[in-house]
Design a protein around this motif. Structure first.
Motif, PDB file in Angstrom:
ATOM      1  N   ASN A  84      -3.205   0.464  -3.822  1.00 46.97           N
ATOM      2  CA  ASN A  84      -2.639  -0.875  -3.727  1.00 46.97           C
ATOM      3  C   ASN A  84      -2.738  -1.526  -5.092  1.00 46.97           C
ATOM      4  O   ASN A  84      -3.785  -1.505  -5.722  1.00 46.97           O
ATOM      5  N   THR A  87       0.842  -1.193   0.000  1.00 48.85           N
ATOM      6  CA  THR A  87       0.000   0.000   0.000  1.00 48.85           C
ATOM      7  C   THR A  87       0.878   1.244   0.000  1.00 48.85           C
ATOM      8  O   THR A  87       1.842   1.336   0.755  1.00 48.85           O
ATOM      9  N   ILE A 107      -7.587   2.482  -3.055  1.00 49.24           N
ATOM     10  CA  ILE A 107      -8.397   1.698  -2.130  1.00 49.24           C
ATOM     11  C   ILE A 107      -9.098   2.570  -1.095  1.00 49.24           C
ATOM     12  O   ILE A 107     -10.049   2.154  -0.466  1.00 49.24           O
ATOM     13  N   LYS A 108      -8.639   3.784  -0.894  1.00 46.18           N
ATOM     14  CA  LYS A 108      -9.214   4.635   0.144  1.00 46.18           C
ATOM     15  C   LYS A 108      -9.131   6.091  -0.251  1.00 46.18           C
ATOM     16  O   LYS A 108      -8.124   6.525  -0.783  1.00 46.18           O
ATOM     17  N   LYS A 139      -4.259   0.430  -7.787  1.00 42.23           N
ATOM     18  CA  LYS A 139      -5.671   0.850  -7.673  1.00 42.23           C
ATOM     19  C   LYS A 139      -5.890   1.623  -6.389  1.00 42.23           C
ATOM     20  O   LYS A 139      -5.322   1.314  -5.348  1.00 42.23           O
TER      21      LYS A 139
END
Ligand SMILES: [Zn+2]
Length: 368
Positions: free
Chosen positions: A362, A292, A367-368, A365
């Motif tokens: 990650n 990440t 993720i948050k 892409k």
């Protein structure tokens, strides 16, 4: 026997030709308003025709340099008089995909706000909703009076008579949506470089009515305002304005490629895109795939921005990246494995973009 070989070759030729014809270049027609005996609006020293030409040539150069799959056509590239009708004909003959007419605004000598009025507006063809818009169209259309036989040539249209403008109401405008799209991009980029945004407007411009393609008329700013006159006459001012229209062109072209299914164009400058791909790969390789990472998101755009875009001014370009989400380009800065490092980056980016925020990635892409 010889004949049949010839026939095969001939057949092959015919087979190949439509392939090339299918991937024809996008044609942008750039129309610097006025020229020659028609000087356009005047400031204390500057003349509209020179400003329009300066911005137009810079814009055309930027487009030619960036896109191999775009043909740039000018209605004039020097100081000559071209009638409105001829401008439209040049564009139609070239089968233009987009028509950009470039003008400089002004208000009446008696206007109280003559020295203070400012801002850029981009017009599409339509019925004026205000006297102000009608006045702009009247002034720009009035150049047809410089032609000897204008009543016959322009089907009795009188640029000074408000009643004449009813013809634009009857004008079928099948390109309005695309014209407004492009006009919005132009205004958006003008305001990004700090110009006052006077909005996307509509009025009856002859030159827009007679071009059969998406078409806009840009009023860069007001030549009657001494501060704006100085900016508009300067090479740096013209360059900035051309760059903003160029960015808008990029947005528009991208959307148009997308809808026409030509997103992966064979004609794009291969060297440039290879370089970009290399850079991206290098960046991706520096951190293991499944880890990440934190990035700073600072900007979104409906279209892809050029590497030299003014939005990235003063930022380390190697740190800038983007990802696409719901058709929108989201620009990020930096990449860190550590949250503290990300916080430091955020502080740096916020000095320019106060709304910037941290996002997590990650395997490429978000993720948050
Ligand atoms: Zn003009």
């Amino acid at each position: 026997m010889r004949l049949s070989v010839f026939n095969i070759i001939l057949a092959l030729c015919f087979f190949i030709v439509p392939e090339y014809a299918a991937s024809r270049n996008f044609v942008v027609v750039i129309d610097p308003g006025h020229g020659g005996k028609d000087v356009g609006a005047v400031g204390s020293k500057a003349r509209e025709k020179d400003i329009n030409l300066g911005v137009a040539l810079k814009l055309g150069e930027l487009i030619s340099d960036e896109y191999d799959d775009v043909d740039v056509i000018y209605t004039r590239d020097d100081d000559t008089f071209i009638s409105l009708q001829d401008r439209a004909e040049i564009a139609n003959k070239a089968h233009g995909d987009l028509f950009i007419s470039i003008h400089t605004n002004s208000v009446d000598r008696r206007s109280k706000n003559r020295k203070t009025v400012h801002g850029a507006a981009t017009y599409t063809l339509g019925l004026h909703r205000s006297e102000e818009n009608l006045a702009v169209a009247k002034r720009e259309n009035s150049v047809i009076e410089l032609e000897d036989d204008y009543t016959a040539k322009y089907q009795g249209f009188d640029p000074n008579s408000t009643e004449s403008y009813i013809i634009f109401e009857l004008n079928q405008n099948k390109h309005l949506e695309q014209s407004v799209d492009f006009a919005s991009y132009v205004q958006e980029h003008f305001s990004q470089i700090g110009r006052k945004d006077n909005g996307v407007r509509q009025a009856g411009f002859w030159v827009l009515a007679k071009t059969s393609m998406p078409a806009v008329l840009v009023e860069l700013d007001f030549i009657c305002n001494p501060t704006q006159e100085k900016y508009l006459s300067s090479s740096s001012g013209q360059k900035e304005l051309a760059e903003a229209i160029f960015e808008a062109f990029g947005n528009y072209k991208e959307a148009s490629d997308y809808y026409s299914g030509a997103l992966v164009s064979k004609n794009k400058k291969n060297v440039k895109s290879d370089k970009k791909a290399d850079k991206r790969q290098k960046r991706e390789k520096s951190i293991p795939e499944n880890k990440t990472v934190y990035k700073i998101q600072f900007l979104t755009s409906p279209g892809k921005l050029s590497e030299n875009s003014g939005y990235f001014k003063g930022m380390d370009k190697k740190q800038i990246d983007y990802y696409k989400e719901d058709g929108v380009y989201k620009y990020t800065y930096g990449e860190a494995e550590d949250k503290d490092d990300a916080a430091k980056m955020l502080k740096k980016v916020r000095s320019k973009y106060s709304d910037a925020f941290i996002i997590e990635f990650n395997a490429g892409k978000r993720i948050k």
